[in-house]
Motif scaffolding. Structure first.
Motif, PDB file in Angstrom:
ATOM      1  N   LYS A 131       0.834  -1.202   0.000  1.00  0.00           N
ATOM      2  CA  LYS A 131       0.000   0.000   0.000  1.00  0.00           C
ATOM      3  C   LYS A 131       0.872   1.257   0.000  1.00  0.00           C
ATOM      4  N   ALA A 132       1.919   1.243   0.832  1.00  0.00           N
ATOM      5  CA  ALA A 132       2.824   2.388   0.886  1.00  0.00           C
ATOM      6  C   ALA A 132       3.535   2.588  -0.445  1.00  0.00           C
ATOM      7  N   ASP A 133       3.909   1.468  -1.084  1.00  0.00           N
ATOM      8  CA  ASP A 133       4.613   1.552  -2.362  1.00  0.00           C
ATOM      9  C   ASP A 133       3.705   2.110  -3.457  1.00  0.00           C
ATOM     10  N   GLU A 134       2.425   1.741  -3.394  1.00  0.00           N
ATOM     11  CA  GLU A 134       1.465   2.256  -4.371  1.00  0.00           C
ATOM     12  C   GLU A 134       1.356   3.777  -4.260  1.00  0.00           C
ATOM     13  N   LEU A 135       1.300   4.274  -3.022  1.00  0.00           N
ATOM     14  CA  LEU A 135       1.239   5.717  -2.809  1.00  0.00           C
ATOM     15  C   LEU A 135       2.520   6.395  -3.291  1.00  0.00           C
ATOM     16  N   ARG A 136       3.666   5.739  -3.034  1.00  0.00           N
ATOM     17  CA  ARG A 136       4.946   6.299  -3.467  1.00  0.00           C
ATOM     18  C   ARG A 136       5.009   6.408  -4.982  1.00  0.00           C
ATOM     19  N   GLN A 137       4.546   5.363  -5.678  1.00  0.00           N
ATOM     20  CA  GLN A 137       4.584   5.374  -7.133  1.00  0.00           C
ATOM     21  C   GLN A 137       3.694   6.482  -7.706  1.00  0.00           C
ATOM     22  N   LYS A 138       2.524   6.679  -7.108  1.00  0.00           N
ATOM     23  CA  LYS A 138       1.643   7.756  -7.557  1.00  0.00           C
ATOM     24  C   LYS A 138       2.321   9.117  -7.368  1.00  0.00           C
ATOM     25  N   ARG A 139       2.978   9.283  -6.226  1.00  0.00           N
ATOM     26  CA  ARG A 139       3.675  10.541  -5.949  1.00  0.00           C
ATOM     27  C   ARG A 139       4.800  10.759  -6.952  1.00  0.00           C
ATOM     28  N   GLU A 140       5.561   9.698  -7.260  1.00  0.00           N
ATOM     29  CA  GLU A 140       6.673   9.828  -8.206  1.00  0.00           C
ATOM     30  C   GLU A 140       6.178  10.165  -9.604  1.00  0.00           C
ATOM     31  N   ARG A 141       5.012   9.593  -9.985  1.00  0.00           N
ATOM     32  CA  ARG A 141       4.458   9.908 -11.302  1.00  0.00           C
ATOM     33  C   ARG A 141       4.088  11.390 -11.390  1.00  0.00           C
ATOM     34  N   VAL A 142       3.496  11.909 -10.314  1.00  0.00           N
ATOM     35  CA  VAL A 142       3.119  13.327 -10.303  1.00  0.00           C
ATOM     36  C   VAL A 142       4.370  14.202 -10.391  1.00  0.00           C
ATOM     37  N   ILE A 143       5.398  13.861  -9.601  1.00  0.00           N
ATOM     38  CA  ILE A 143       6.642  14.646  -9.618  1.00  0.00           C
ATOM     39  C   ILE A 143       7.289  14.587 -10.996  1.00  0.00           C
ATOM     40  N   SER A 144       7.289  13.391 -11.613  1.00  0.00           N
ATOM     41  CA  SER A 144       7.887  13.229 -12.944  1.00  0.00           C
ATOM     42  C   SER A 144       7.154  14.089 -13.971  1.00  0.00           C
ATOM     43  N   GLU A 145       5.830  14.094 -13.897  1.00  0.00           N
ATOM     44  CA  GLU A 145       5.042  14.893 -14.838  1.00  0.00           C
ATOM     45  C   GLU A 145       5.297  16.383 -14.636  1.00  0.00           C
ATOM     46  N   LEU A 146       5.451  16.808 -13.372  1.00  0.00           N
ATOM     47  CA  LEU A 146       5.743  18.212 -13.095  1.00  0.00           C
ATOM     48  C   LEU A 146       7.134  18.587 -13.595  1.00  0.00           C
ATOM     49  N   ASN A 147       8.105  17.671 -13.431  1.00  0.00           N
ATOM     50  CA  ASN A 147       9.459  17.932 -13.921  1.00  0.00           C
ATOM     51  C   ASN A 147       9.472  18.060 -15.438  1.00  0.00           C
ATOM     52  N   GLU A 148       8.722  17.175 -16.103  1.00  0.00           N
ATOM     53  CA  GLU A 148       8.646  17.238 -17.570  1.00  0.00           C
ATOM     54  C   GLU A 148       7.992  18.542 -18.022  1.00  0.00           C
ATOM     55  N   LEU A 149       6.967  18.963 -17.283  1.00  0.00           N
ATOM     56  CA  LEU A 149       6.302  20.215 -17.614  1.00  0.00           C
ATOM     57  C   LEU A 149       7.253  21.391 -17.451  1.00  0.00           C
ATOM     58  N   ALA A 150       8.012  21.398 -16.350  1.00  0.00           N
ATOM     59  CA  ALA A 150       8.954  22.486 -16.102  1.00  0.00           C
ATOM     60  C   ALA A 150      10.038  22.526 -17.176  1.00  0.00           C
ATOM     61  N   GLN A 151      10.552  21.348 -17.566  1.00  0.00           N
ATOM     62  CA  GLN A 151      11.587  21.300 -18.592  1.00  0.00           C
ATOM     63  C   GLN A 151      11.038  21.772 -19.938  1.00  0.00           C
ATOM     64  N   SER A 152       9.816  21.362 -20.241  1.00  0.00           N
ATOM     65  CA  SER A 152       9.185  21.787 -21.495  1.00  0.00           C
ATOM     66  C   SER A 152       9.001  23.303 -21.517  1.00  0.00           C
ATOM     67  N   MET A 153       8.580  23.865 -20.394  1.00  0.00           N
ATOM     68  CA  MET A 153       8.415  25.313 -20.302  1.00  0.00           C
ATOM     69  C   MET A 153       9.748  26.023 -20.476  1.00  0.00           C
ATOM     70  N   PHE A 154      10.807  25.456 -19.866  1.00  0.00           N
ATOM     71  CA  PHE A 154      12.138  26.056 -19.959  1.00  0.00           C
ATOM     72  C   PHE A 154      12.606  26.093 -21.411  1.00  0.00           C
ATOM     73  N   VAL A 155      12.462  24.968 -22.117  1.00  0.00           N
ATOM     74  CA  VAL A 155      12.874  24.899 -23.527  1.00  0.00           C
ATOM     75  C   VAL A 155      12.058  25.882 -24.362  1.00  0.00           C
ATOM     76  N   GLY A 156      10.762  25.941 -24.089  1.00  0.00           N
ATOM     77  CA  GLY A 156       9.905  26.855 -24.831  1.00  0.00           C
ATOM     78  C   GLY A 156      10.295  28.301 -24.621  1.00  0.00           C
ATOM     79  N   LEU A 157      10.547  28.687 -23.370  1.00  0.00           N
ATOM     80  CA  LEU A 157      10.943  30.057 -23.071  1.00  0.00           C
ATOM     81  C   LEU A 157      12.284  30.395 -23.705  1.00  0.00           C
TER      82      LEU A 157
END
Length: 209
Positions: free
Chosen positions: A85-111
């Protein structure tokens, strides 16, 4: 994994596979130990008695002599279910962080691309670079339980500059001060997993690469 920066890292094989020289296969006795419970114990990299400094490794003899705490099988299964159960929550958190990192990198390249003019310079024109010492300069027998931290490739890969496995005496640290890191330095992984970058935080331990 029996060798390298992630020495002692375990995973559960879901399909048939063949072990190569830098891995060890462990086949659990299901009548005595729960697979998920055993995985959680063995996946603690710090709990392995690895050898070597520049290139840590685990021998088959070390793996065979490894001792683990083993509660009754039902208790193992209960603990494993909680960990799942704890691992499932961790994986969900990591997916959110990964998506936010990708968004930030995409914004950086765009700017960056929107800038009217942007010159190109060599990295060495805007930053100093230095490589860590060869492994022979950091033999395992010189390490101590507390002291100046040795920053490894894994610190860059995990983006974790607060956790260490190896430490130096103050005297040894002074001898190798040319390889010291400072707050706000960047460290980069240069072997295996390439190009992972981590920022040394202001509260990081004194240490060397």
């Amino acid at each position: 994994s029996a060798i390298g920066a992630r020495c002692g890292k375990c995973f559960i094989a879901r399909d048939k596979w063949t072990a190569i020289k830098n891995t060890i296969t462990i086949i659990p006795d299901r009548a005595q130990v729960d697979l998920r419970f055993l995985y959680s114990i063995l996946n603690d990299e710090k709990s392995w008695r690895s050898r070597g400094a520049g290139q840590p490794f685990i021998t088959l003899a070390v793996a065979r002599s490894r001792e683990i705490r083993l509660p009754p099988l039902l208790e193992q299964k209960r603990i494993a279910a909680l960990l799942d159960k704890a691992d499932e929550l961790r994986q969900k958190r990591e997916r959110v962080i990964s998506e936010l990192n990708e968004l930030a990198q995409s914004m950086f390249v765009g700017l960056l691309n929107e800038l009217p003019s942007c010159e190109t310079k060599p990295l060495v024109a805007v930053a100093q670079l230095k490589r860590g010492p060869f492994g022979g300069a950091l033999k395992k027998e010189i390490f101590v339980s507390e002291g100046a931290m040795v920053y490894e490739q894994r610190n860059a890969i995990d983006n974790d500059c607060l956790t260490g496995r190896y430490f130096l005496t103050p005297r040894k640290f002074q001898e190798m001060r040319e390889f010291a890191v400072q707050p706000n330095d960047l460290i980069v992984s240069c072997s295996g997993t390439l190009g992972k970058v981590a920022l040394i935080p202001t509260n990081a331990r004194e240490g060397i690469i």
